[in-house]
Design a protein around this motif. Structure first.
Motif, mmCIF file in Angstrom:
data_model
loop_
_atom_site.group_PDB
_atom_site.id
_atom_site.type_symbol
_atom_site.label_atom_id
_atom_site.label_comp_id
_atom_site.label_asym_id
_atom_site.label_seq_id
_atom_site.Cartn_x
_atom_site.Cartn_y
_atom_site.Cartn_z
ATOM 1 N N ASN A 97 0.817 -1.218 0.000
ATOM 2 C CA ASN A 97 0.000 0.000 0.000
ATOM 3 C C ASN A 97 0.850 1.267 0.000
ATOM 4 O O ASN A 97 0.485 2.264 -0.622
ATOM 5 C CB ASN A 97 -0.961 -0.004 1.191
ATOM 6 N N LEU A 98 1.984 1.242 0.705
ATOM 7 C CA LEU A 98 2.898 2.382 0.682
ATOM 8 C C LEU A 98 3.362 2.652 -0.742
ATOM 9 O O LEU A 98 3.358 3.801 -1.213
ATOM 10 C CB LEU A 98 4.107 2.106 1.582
ATOM 11 N N LEU A 99 3.755 1.594 -1.455
ATOM 12 C CA LEU A 99 4.273 1.743 -2.807
ATOM 13 C C LEU A 99 3.168 2.046 -3.812
ATOM 14 O O LEU A 99 3.377 2.791 -4.780
ATOM 15 C CB LEU A 99 5.037 0.484 -3.207
ATOM 16 N N LEU A 100 1.981 1.498 -3.596
ATOM 17 C CA LEU A 100 0.848 1.809 -4.473
ATOM 18 C C LEU A 100 0.497 3.294 -4.381
ATOM 19 O O LEU A 100 0.292 3.962 -5.396
ATOM 20 C CB LEU A 100 -0.364 0.947 -4.099
ATOM 21 N N ALA A 101 0.465 3.820 -3.145
ATOM 22 C CA ALA A 101 0.176 5.248 -2.958
ATOM 23 C C ALA A 101 1.270 6.103 -3.594
ATOM 24 O O ALA A 101 0.978 7.157 -4.195
ATOM 25 C CB ALA A 101 0.032 5.577 -1.478
ATOM 26 N N TYR A 102 2.524 5.655 -3.486
ATOM 27 C CA TYR A 102 3.633 6.367 -4.133
ATOM 28 C C TYR A 102 3.403 6.464 -5.641
ATOM 29 O O TYR A 102 3.538 7.542 -6.237
ATOM 30 C CB TYR A 102 4.952 5.647 -3.829
ATOM 31 N N ARG A 103 3.051 5.349 -6.281
ATOM 32 C CA ARG A 103 2.823 5.342 -7.719
ATOM 33 C C ARG A 103 1.607 6.197 -8.096
ATOM 34 O O ARG A 103 1.616 6.903 -9.105
ATOM 35 C CB ARG A 103 2.612 3.914 -8.207
ATOM 36 N N GLY A 109 1.613 13.818 -10.449
ATOM 37 C CA GLY A 109 2.702 14.784 -10.470
ATOM 38 C C GLY A 109 3.318 15.071 -9.116
ATOM 39 O O GLY A 109 4.057 16.043 -8.958
ATOM 40 N N ILE A 110 3.040 14.218 -8.118
ATOM 41 C CA ILE A 110 3.588 14.404 -6.769
ATOM 42 C C ILE A 110 4.745 13.426 -6.598
ATOM 43 O O ILE A 110 4.546 12.212 -6.478
ATOM 44 C CB ILE A 110 2.512 14.189 -5.685
ATOM 45 N N GLU A 111 5.965 13.951 -6.616
ATOM 46 C CA GLU A 111 7.173 13.127 -6.554
ATOM 47 C C GLU A 111 7.815 13.232 -5.172
ATOM 48 O O GLU A 111 7.827 14.303 -4.564
ATOM 49 C CB GLU A 111 8.184 13.609 -7.598
ATOM 50 N N PRO A 112 8.401 12.140 -4.686
ATOM 51 C CA PRO A 112 9.088 12.199 -3.386
ATOM 52 C C PRO A 112 10.411 12.945 -3.476
ATOM 53 O O PRO A 112 10.989 13.075 -4.552
ATOM 54 C CB PRO A 112 9.315 10.724 -3.042
ATOM 55 N N VAL A 113 10.869 13.419 -2.319
ATOM 56 C CA VAL A 113 12.180 14.072 -2.237
ATOM 57 C C VAL A 113 13.229 13.157 -1.604
ATOM 58 O O VAL A 113 14.418 13.412 -1.735
ATOM 59 C CB VAL A 113 12.104 15.406 -1.452
ATOM 60 N N TRP A 114 12.782 12.098 -0.922
ATOM 61 C CA TRP A 114 13.726 11.192 -0.263
ATOM 62 C C TRP A 114 13.006 9.896 0.072
ATOM 63 O O TRP A 114 11.852 9.919 0.540
ATOM 64 C CB TRP A 114 14.253 11.845 1.018
ATOM 65 N N SER A 115 13.688 8.780 -0.165
ATOM 66 C CA SER A 115 13.160 7.465 0.192
ATOM 67 C C SER A 115 14.243 6.716 0.951
ATOM 68 O O SER A 115 15.378 6.631 0.481
ATOM 69 C CB SER A 115 12.752 6.691 -1.066
ATOM 70 N N VAL A 116 13.888 6.151 2.103
ATOM 71 C CA VAL A 116 14.909 5.601 2.991
ATOM 72 C C VAL A 116 14.323 4.482 3.855
ATOM 73 O O VAL A 116 13.163 4.548 4.270
ATOM 74 C CB VAL A 116 15.504 6.721 3.881
ATOM 75 N N ASN A 117 15.127 3.471 4.096
ATOM 76 C CA ASN A 117 14.784 2.470 5.099
ATOM 77 C C ASN A 117 15.491 2.885 6.383
ATOM 78 O O ASN A 117 16.712 2.748 6.500
ATOM 79 C CB ASN A 117 15.237 1.071 4.654
ATOM 80 N N HIS A 118 14.719 3.423 7.316
ATOM 81 C CA HIS A 118 15.300 3.881 8.586
ATOM 82 C C HIS A 118 15.695 2.711 9.483
ATOM 83 O O HIS A 118 16.477 2.873 10.408
ATOM 84 C CB HIS A 118 14.294 4.744 9.345
ATOM 85 N N GLY A 119 15.119 1.563 9.225
ATOM 86 C CA GLY A 119 15.291 0.403 10.103
ATOM 87 C C GLY A 119 13.946 0.073 10.712
ATOM 88 O O GLY A 119 13.310 -0.920 10.329
ATOM 89 N N PRO A 120 13.455 0.896 11.637
ATOM 90 C CA PRO A 120 12.111 0.671 12.181
ATOM 91 C C PRO A 120 11.013 0.843 11.131
ATOM 92 O O PRO A 120 9.974 0.196 11.204
ATOM 93 C CB PRO A 120 11.984 1.737 13.276
#
Length: 200
Positions: A97-103, A109-120
């Motif tokens: 669902n996180l990735l579906l919402a991203y797509r 036209g809403i693009e992310p500025v940063w994508s990261v695996n913080h660990g938690p």
């Protein structure tokens, strides 16, 4: 502590303040009203509960509003280096669902500025038209106890920021049959500095 009753001693010495039941909403002051209302309605897949030419209440769930946008005369542009709220975060229950919402946001036209695996968490960050930061995240662990244990591990002590990820790569891996759990495992890269959040 339950609901107050006639026998509640409101003057009793408290070890700690009674915690809220939840976080109800966030209000954003803006000089960019129409763009902000349009952005948050699209970003959250939300609807406007009530709105006029200076105030808008936006919801996406059972709450009457989660975000309110208010236009206040004399509001100046955000100063990116001043103290204040760094970001707000919205959670998803699955990586899918996180990735579906991203797509879906990308289609608008809403693009992310940063994508990261913080660990938690695995987190995808955006900025709204006023340059406020917004995090969308999924929990990488099945329980708070497991997440807390990771946050006390040597890996997190060494790198509490996380390892950058590419949402498109995560989608490809998901489509190739990898599990959410596999995608959620952080790749350890050693120590890293805090990224330049202002420049994002």
């Amino acid at each position: 502590m339950g609901a107050p009753s006639a026998t509640t001693d409101f003057d009793a010495s408290a070890g700690k303040v009674t915690s809220p039941a939840g976080l109800a909403h966030i209000v954003l002051r803006t000089a960019n009203f129409a763009s902000m209302v349009d952005f948050y309605t699209k970003f959250l897949g939300g609807t406007i509960t009530y709105g006029n030419d200076f105030l808008s209440f936006i919801t996406y769930d059972e709450e009457h509003h989660r975000i309110a946008i208010i236009s206040v005369p004399g509001t100046a542009p955000k100063q990116p280096t001043s103290s204040g709220l760094e970001h707000v975060s919205f959670s998803f229950t699955t990586m899918h669902n996180l990735l579906l919402a991203y797509r879906q946001r990308k289609q608008k036209g809403i693009e992310p500025v940063w994508s990261v695996n913080h660990g938690p968490t695995t987190s995808i960050y955006y900025k709204d038209p006023d340059r406020n930061m917004i995090e969308t995240q999924v929990d990488n662990f099945a329980s708070v106890e497991e997440a807390t244990a990771f946050m006390n591990s040597e890996h997190f002590v060494e790198n509490p920021i996380g390892t950058d990820v590419d949402p498109e790569d995560l989608i490809a891996r998901l489509q190739n049959g990898e599990s959410d759990k596999s995608l959620m495992k952080r790749v350890e890269i050693g120590a890293r500095a805090v990224p330049d959040l202002v420049a994002m």
